[in-house]
Design a protein around this motif. Structure first.
Motif, PDB file in Angstrom:
ATOM      1  N   ILE A 151       6.542  -3.665  11.120  1.00 33.01           N
ATOM      2  CA  ILE A 151       5.728  -4.146  12.236  1.00 33.01           C
ATOM      3  C   ILE A 151       6.485  -5.014  13.470  1.00 33.01           C
ATOM      4  N   GLU A 152       6.860  -5.684  12.814  1.00 31.13           N
ATOM      5  CA  GLU A 152       7.764  -6.808  13.563  1.00 31.13           C
ATOM      6  C   GLU A 152       8.764  -6.420  13.991  1.00 31.13           C
ATOM      7  N   GLN A 153       9.585  -5.833  13.096  1.00 27.90           N
ATOM      8  CA  GLN A 153      10.887  -5.355  13.642  1.00 27.90           C
ATOM      9  C   GLN A 153      11.017  -3.995  14.594  1.00 27.90           C
ATOM     10  N   GLN A 154      10.156  -3.558  13.874  1.00 26.14           N
ATOM     11  CA  GLN A 154       9.440  -2.164  15.127  1.00 26.14           C
ATOM     12  C   GLN A 154       8.612  -2.394  15.961  1.00 26.14           C
ATOM     13  N   GLN A 155       7.896  -3.406  16.493  1.00 25.35           N
ATOM     14  CA  GLN A 155       6.630  -3.472  17.405  1.00 25.35           C
ATOM     15  C   GLN A 155       5.756  -2.513  17.326  1.00 25.35           C
ATOM     16  N   LEU A 156       4.951  -2.117  16.309  1.00 20.65           N
ATOM     17  CA  LEU A 156       4.521  -0.641  15.601  1.00 20.65           C
ATOM     18  C   LEU A 156       3.155  -1.136  16.069  1.00 20.65           C
ATOM     19  N   LEU A 157       2.891  -2.576  15.988  1.00 18.15           N
ATOM     20  CA  LEU A 157       0.949  -2.844  16.853  1.00 18.15           C
ATOM     21  C   LEU A 157       1.928  -4.814  17.224  1.00 18.15           C
ATOM     22  N   PRO A 158       0.453  -4.559  18.102  1.00 20.42           N
ATOM     23  CA  PRO A 158       0.820  -5.891  18.870  1.00 20.42           C
ATOM     24  C   PRO A 158      -0.268  -6.996  18.706  1.00 20.42           C
ATOM     25  N   SER A 159      -0.946  -6.888  17.477  1.00 25.22           N
ATOM     26  CA  SER A 159      -2.026  -7.367  17.228  1.00 25.22           C
ATOM     27  C   SER A 159      -2.988  -7.494  15.861  1.00 25.22           C
ATOM     28  N   VAL A 160      -2.255  -8.578  14.640  1.00 28.83           N
ATOM     29  CA  VAL A 160      -1.656  -7.858  13.131  1.00 28.83           C
ATOM     30  C   VAL A 160      -1.732  -9.539  12.431  1.00 28.83           C
ATOM     31  N   TYR A 161      -2.718  -9.299  11.809  1.00 31.02           N
ATOM     32  CA  TYR A 161      -3.475 -10.749  10.695  1.00 31.02           C
ATOM     33  C   TYR A 161      -2.432 -10.345   9.372  1.00 31.02           C
ATOM     34  N   HIS A 162      -2.032 -10.886   8.920  1.00 34.31           N
ATOM     35  CA  HIS A 162      -2.062 -11.033   6.625  1.00 34.31           C
ATOM     36  C   HIS A 162      -2.318 -11.401   5.723  1.00 34.31           C
ATOM     37  N   LEU A 163      -2.901 -10.759   4.934  1.00 35.75           N
ATOM     38  CA  LEU A 163      -3.782 -11.379   4.431  1.00 35.75           C
ATOM     39  C   LEU A 163      -2.566 -11.815   3.396  1.00 35.75           C
ATOM     40  N   ASN A 164      -1.896 -12.633   3.292  1.00 36.86           N
ATOM     41  CA  ASN A 164      -0.531 -12.565   2.620  1.00 36.86           C
ATOM     42  C   ASN A 164      -1.418 -13.401   1.175  1.00 36.86           C
ATOM     43  N   GLU A 165      -2.225 -13.800   0.793  1.00 34.93           N
ATOM     44  CA  GLU A 165      -2.298 -13.876  -0.662  1.00 34.93           C
ATOM     45  C   GLU A 165      -3.518 -12.601  -1.117  1.00 34.93           C
ATOM     46  N   GLY A 166      -2.960 -11.245  -0.921  1.00 36.65           N
ATOM     47  CA  GLY A 166      -3.468  -9.601  -1.431  1.00 36.65           C
ATOM     48  C   GLY A 166      -5.056  -9.739  -1.564  1.00 36.65           C
ATOM     49  N   PHE A 167      -5.600  -8.824  -1.814  1.00 35.44           N
ATOM     50  CA  PHE A 167      -6.602  -8.326  -2.706  1.00 35.44           C
ATOM     51  C   PHE A 167      -6.843  -9.085  -3.913  1.00 35.44           C
ATOM     52  N   LYS A 168      -5.987  -9.374  -4.682  1.00 35.98           N
ATOM     53  CA  LYS A 168      -6.290 -10.131  -6.046  1.00 35.98           C
ATOM     54  C   LYS A 168      -6.810 -11.432  -5.462  1.00 35.98           C
ATOM     55  N   ALA A 169      -6.263 -11.771  -4.487  1.00 34.83           N
ATOM     56  CA  ALA A 169      -7.161 -13.350  -4.509  1.00 34.83           C
ATOM     57  C   ALA A 169      -8.258 -13.607  -3.667  1.00 34.83           C
ATOM     58  N   TRP A 170      -8.736 -11.622  -3.512  1.00 36.58           N
ATOM     59  CA  TRP A 170     -10.017 -11.970  -2.393  1.00 36.58           C
ATOM     60  C   TRP A 170     -11.100 -11.745  -3.304  1.00 36.58           C
ATOM     61  N   GLU A 171     -10.331 -10.511  -4.009  1.00 40.62           N
ATOM     62  CA  GLU A 171     -11.422 -10.018  -5.343  1.00 40.62           C
ATOM     63  C   GLU A 171     -11.631 -11.652  -5.874  1.00 40.62           C
ATOM     64  N   LYS A 172     -10.885 -11.925  -6.154  1.00 46.48           N
ATOM     65  CA  LYS A 172     -11.209 -13.192  -7.329  1.00 46.48           C
ATOM     66  C   LYS A 172     -11.831 -14.515  -6.675  1.00 46.48           C
ATOM     67  N   ALA A 173     -12.157 -14.867  -5.630  1.00 43.69           N
ATOM     68  CA  ALA A 173     -12.728 -15.634  -4.418  1.00 43.69           C
ATOM     69  C   ALA A 173     -13.849 -14.713  -4.712  1.00 43.69           C
ATOM     70  N   GLY A 174     -14.313 -14.168  -4.727  1.00 42.76           N
ATOM     71  CA  GLY A 174     -16.200 -13.250  -4.772  1.00 42.76           C
ATOM     72  C   GLY A 174     -16.198 -12.395  -3.711  1.00 42.76           C
ATOM     73  N   LYS A 175     -15.059 -12.457  -2.518  1.00 41.41           N
ATOM     74  CA  LYS A 175     -15.655 -11.710  -1.570  1.00 41.41           C
ATOM     75  C   LYS A 175     -15.650 -10.466  -1.766  1.00 41.41           C
ATOM     76  N   PRO A 176     -16.627  -9.620  -0.756  1.00 39.63           N
ATOM     77  CA  PRO A 176     -17.030  -8.670  -0.786  1.00 39.63           C
ATOM     78  C   PRO A 176     -16.032  -7.134  -1.284  1.00 39.63           C
ATOM     79  N   VAL A 177     -16.376  -6.155  -2.289  1.00 39.56           N
ATOM     80  CA  VAL A 177     -15.633  -4.980  -2.264  1.00 39.56           C
ATOM     81  C   VAL A 177     -16.664  -4.138  -2.498  1.00 39.56           C
ATOM     82  N   GLU A 178     -15.759  -3.153  -1.626  1.00 40.84           N
ATOM     83  CA  GLU A 178     -16.216  -1.713  -1.721  1.00 40.84           C
ATOM     84  C   GLU A 178     -15.782  -0.987  -2.247  1.00 40.84           C
ATOM     85  N   LYS A 179     -16.037   0.645  -2.889  1.00 39.08           N
ATOM     86  CA  LYS A 179     -15.240   1.235  -4.108  1.00 39.08           C
ATOM     87  C   LYS A 179     -15.409   2.813  -3.720  1.00 39.08           C
TER      88      LYS A 179
END
Ligand SMILES: O=S(=O)([O-])[S-]
Length: 120
Positions: A92-120
């Protein structure tokens, strides 16, 4: 004849790493942010962040799909544990694909582990 690329480039910011808690707060305070889940379809189906859009990092036209997204939006990109999404953010950075991006770098595993909302 030079189309002033420096001025155009200035509107792009490099993806910014963000913690699970900060991502949760960000999504709550700004419901317009689009979550991009770059895991496989099977991983996505097993559970994802509510409202997320699935674009598989391994799909042949991955960069093209990212580049086709609305550049006026802000995005939150993640995978399972930061590997694929880290590579996606480099792209995204090298090819400048999107100008405004946040990166949840710990990923979905950490999200789920923290008890955050999950949809199926
Ligand atoms: O690519 S990964 O960090 O989700 S295993």
């Amino acid at each position: 004849a030079d189309p002033a690329p420096a001025a155009a480039a200035a509107t792009f910011a490099a993806p910014k790493n963000i913690s699970v808690d900060d991502a949760d707060k960000l999504l709550k305070s700004n419901p317009k942010i689009v979550v991009i889940d770059v895991r496989t379809t099977d991983e996505f189906k097993a559970g994802h962040i509510p409202g997320a859009k699935n674009i598989d990092f391994f799909s042949d036209d991955f960069a093209k799909q990212l580049g086709a997204l609305d550049k006026s939006q802000t995005y939150l990109v993640h995978c399972a544990a930061g590997g694929r999404s880290g590579k996606a953010c480099k792209l995204i950075e090298q090819q400048q694909l999107l100008p405004s991006v946040y990166h949840l770098n710990e990923g979905f595993k950490a999200w789920e582990k923290a008890g955050k909302p999950v949809e199926k």
